[in-house]
Design a protein around this motif. Structure first.
Motif, PDB file in Angstrom:
ATOM      1  N   PRO A  48       0.840  -1.214   0.000  1.00  0.00           N
ATOM      2  CA  PRO A  48       0.000   0.000   0.000  1.00  0.00           C
ATOM      3  C   PRO A  48       0.866   1.251   0.000  1.00  0.00           C
ATOM      4  O   PRO A  48       1.769   1.396   0.825  1.00  0.00           O
ATOM      5  CB  PRO A  48      -0.790  -0.116   1.311  1.00  0.00           C
ATOM      6  N   GLY A  71       0.787   5.633  -0.656  1.00  0.00           N
ATOM      7  CA  GLY A  71      -0.116   6.780  -0.659  1.00  0.00           C
ATOM      8  C   GLY A  71      -0.108   7.557  -1.962  1.00  0.00           C
ATOM      9  O   GLY A  71       0.897   7.588  -2.680  1.00  0.00           O
ATOM     10  N   HIS A  75       7.487   3.190   6.683  1.00  0.00           N
ATOM     11  CA  HIS A  75       6.335   2.714   5.908  1.00  0.00           C
ATOM     12  C   HIS A  75       5.379   1.897   6.777  1.00  0.00           C
ATOM     13  O   HIS A  75       5.810   1.181   7.672  1.00  0.00           O
ATOM     14  CB  HIS A  75       6.809   1.809   4.765  1.00  0.00           C
ATOM     15  N   MET A 104      -7.155   1.868   8.723  1.00  0.00           N
ATOM     16  CA  MET A 104      -6.429   2.973   8.099  1.00  0.00           C
ATOM     17  C   MET A 104      -6.122   4.094   9.086  1.00  0.00           C
ATOM     18  O   MET A 104      -5.439   5.063   8.747  1.00  0.00           O
ATOM     19  CB  MET A 104      -7.209   3.523   6.900  1.00  0.00           C
ATOM     20  N   PRO A 149       0.967   0.286   6.125  1.00  0.00           N
ATOM     21  CA  PRO A 149      -0.215   0.405   5.245  1.00  0.00           C
ATOM     22  C   PRO A 149      -1.057   1.642   5.524  1.00  0.00           C
ATOM     23  O   PRO A 149      -1.736   2.136   4.629  1.00  0.00           O
ATOM     24  CB  PRO A 149      -0.999  -0.883   5.552  1.00  0.00           C
ATOM     25  N   SER A 150      -1.019   2.144   6.747  1.00  0.00           N
ATOM     26  CA  SER A 150      -1.862   3.301   7.067  1.00  0.00           C
ATOM     27  C   SER A 150      -1.082   4.617   7.044  1.00  0.00           C
ATOM     28  O   SER A 150      -1.618   5.648   7.476  1.00  0.00           O
ATOM     29  CB  SER A 150      -2.508   3.119   8.446  1.00  0.00           C
ATOM     30  N   LEU A 151       0.129   4.578   6.544  1.00  0.00           N
ATOM     31  CA  LEU A 151       0.906   5.820   6.451  1.00  0.00           C
ATOM     32  C   LEU A 151       0.103   6.865   5.679  1.00  0.00           C
ATOM     33  O   LEU A 151      -0.454   6.573   4.616  1.00  0.00           O
ATOM     34  CB  LEU A 151       2.236   5.558   5.744  1.00  0.00           C
ATOM     35  N   ASP A 152       0.032   8.071   6.207  1.00  0.00           N
ATOM     36  CA  ASP A 152      -0.772   9.102   5.561  1.00  0.00           C
ATOM     37  C   ASP A 152      -0.259   9.356   4.133  1.00  0.00           C
ATOM     38  O   ASP A 152       0.952   9.464   3.919  1.00  0.00           O
ATOM     39  CB  ASP A 152      -0.701  10.400   6.370  1.00  0.00           C
ATOM     40  N   PRO A 153      -1.190   9.460   3.177  1.00  0.00           N
ATOM     41  CA  PRO A 153      -0.753   9.703   1.790  1.00  0.00           C
ATOM     42  C   PRO A 153       0.141  10.926   1.651  1.00  0.00           C
ATOM     43  O   PRO A 153       1.024  10.948   0.790  1.00  0.00           O
ATOM     44  CB  PRO A 153      -2.075   9.898   1.046  1.00  0.00           C
TER      45      PRO A 153
END
Lengths: 177, 351
Positions: free
Chosen positions: A98, A100, B302, B261, B304-308
């Motif tokens: 995943p 961003g 890193h 998330m 999966p929920s790292l802020d975009p």
């Protein structure tokens, strides 16, 4: 997902005048968004047009009321001032991981104009115009947008131009009498 | 029959008129508890958003003064496990109403947040578990955190009169305690830093501060998306990459929402007065602003929920700033210090 809409025009047909509602409207994907179009003349219409973003007169620092949603949409002064037209953020899978993305759009030249041709008739009773933003289209029409090389758009005029073109094809609407 | 009915009608009408003319002796007596509290106008820049002030708790001079006293008074905790503590035990004015020590055992070793510009906040604490209004937060603080026995205030020689002046009532209740404290928290407004004066064309930034300003508000530093002007917070929650595995209090906002998330996401703290509020991050892991900037430059992890927003162009997660850029950014952060806020005697202890 946050963006502004403005300059909604119902395109009159067969003697019906165009009906403009200037807005702007702040839209947040986290909750339902409705806004009032006022009294729309009864008659036939060929379709609508709408702009995603803010007109130049409002795309200036502190031009909008200082509400929290607007200050959080500010486009920094060192980058030209004004406001983000759109913030579309999320994650995509890159080699199974995943990653961003932040599709941010702003600057006057990137105001998105959408022409939606679809005849409808407005009666004398209340009606609704349901506007749908198809997020898939942000990445594919007319340009295929490669997130693996352009996951952040804000600092790139060329990436924002792709988004502007694609967003112009991303809306559909349905008139509900 | 018709005539009796008519008479009855007249009698009823006469009684109604008579009742209407009676004077209620009680209505003529002045309410001994009434007091016309003085409206207070919060002072802030025109470019600040409208503060969140509930219609049923308008700010008054007397309400703020009562809240101020409660904030500094250990009496608030006298009947609970934190006996001897007041809000001010962990929120020092000279540190923008936070504490320089990392973590306070009573709240589980999380870093103490600054009480600054909370009139514009909508969710509180690092995970946003309190709120959405300040009155809601005060309900938690007064009833659950300090466990106030309101009888202590009712029987106090001075507090009942302060409540009367603040709210025009002889009652002393927990909801009124919470309202007074909410008013006080809204009073803690910081809007007179060097940066504010720069925005108003009253003071220039030094070359280093100016370069830091440019870094902060462009993609080069990309601080502005979360620490947005003028509050220097977006009131949102973000996983900024401090960790890649989350447990205990490190789960952050996830503890409230249950949304994967939100793992590792914490409330964006205001950067106003940030030079005074060390240590940094929800767990106080960084002692200096230099350490914080080093983290953003090269230390994000890193998950999966790292802020975009933390994913930089090209999908990297580091800024790679030079030593000069980091120094400039820190210099800019120092311009957010509001000396008036931390020295204003109106915000100091009344005791």
């Amino acid at each position: 997902m946050e963006y502004y809409l403005c300059n909604l025009v119902l395109k009159g047909a067969g003697g019906t005048a165009d009906h403009l509602v200037a807005g702007p409207w702040y839209i947040n994907g986290a909750w339902p968004n409705t806004f009032d179009l006022g009294v729309v003349p009864a008659g036939g219409y060929d379709g609508i047009s709408v702009d995603l973003g803010l007109p130049p007169a409002l795309n200036q620092t502190n031009a909008l009321p200082p509400a929290m949603e607007h200050v959080n949409m500010a486009w920094p002064i060192p980058m030209g001032g004004g406001y983000h037209f759109m913030k579309f953020e999320g994650h995509f899978l890159l080699q199974g991981q995943p990653t961003g993305f932040a599709m941010h759009l702003g600057k006057d030249q990137n105001l998105v104009h959408c022409e939606l041709s679809q005849p409808f008739t407005v009666g004398i009773d209340q009606g609704k115009l349901a506007l749908v933003f198809n997020l898939n289209e942000v990445f594919r029409d007319p340009h295929t947008y490669d997130l693996s090389t352009g996951n952040q758009s804000m600092g790139s005029d060329s990436l924002m131009a792709l988004l502007r073109d694609n967003c112009s094809n991303a809306f559909t609407f349905q008139f509900l009498p | 029959m018709r005539s009796r009915a008519a008479l009855l009608g007249i009698a009823v009408a006469a009684m109604a008129v008579w009742a209407g003319c009676r004077k209620d002796p009680a209505a003529e007596m002045p309410d001994p508890c009434a007091f016309p509290a003085t409206p207070f106008q919060l002072d802030y820049h025109a470019f600040f958003p409208d503060p969140v002030i509930p219609a049923d708790n308008p700010m008054t001079v007397e309400g703020i003064e009562l809240g101020r006293r409660l904030y500094y008074d250990p009496l608030l905790s006298s009947s609970g496990p934190l006996a001897g503590k007041s809000c001010s035990s962990c929120h020092f004015q000279e540190h923008a109403f936070t504490v320089p020590d990392p973590g306070v055992p009573a709240i589980g070793n999380t870093n103490v947040m600054s009480h600054c510009n909370l009139a514009w906040a909508t969710h509180f604490l690092w995970d946003g578990s309190a709120g959405p209004t300040l009155e809601d937060v005060m309900r938690y603080e007064v009833e659950e955190f300090f466990r106030l026995d309101v009888g202590v205030l009712r029987n106090h020689p001075e507090y009942p009169e302060l409540f009367r002046k603040a709210f025009g009532t002889c009652e002393v209740t927990l909801p009124l305690v919470e309202k007074a404290m909410a008013q006080w928290f809204r009073r803690l407004t910081s809007a007179n830093s060097k940066f504010d004066r720069f925005l108003k064309n009253e003071e220039a930034l030094s070359p280093g501060e100016w370069r830091g300003f440019q870094l902060f508000f462009t993609e080069a530093g990309d601080c502005f998306h979360c620490h947005s002007m003028p509050l220097m917070t977006d009131n949102g929650f973000h996983n900024i990459g401090l960790d890649s595995v989350f447990a205990g209090q490190g789960v952050g906002r996830y503890a409230v929402t249950g949304n994967p998330m939100d793992l590792g996401a914490f409330k964006t703290p205001t950067l106003r007065n940030i030079a005074l509020t060390a240590p940094y991050m929800h767990d106080g892991r960084f002692q200096t602003l230099e350490e914080v900037v080093d983290f953003y430059s090269a230390g994000a992890k890193h998950s999966p929920s790292l802020d975009p927003i933390m994913t930089k162009p090209g999908t990297g997660i580091t800024l790679g700033m030079t030593a000069q850029q980091k120094a400039d950014l820190v210099a800019f952060l120092h311009t957010l210090t509001d000396e008036a806020f931390v020295t204003d005697t109106a915000l100091a202890s009344p005791f």
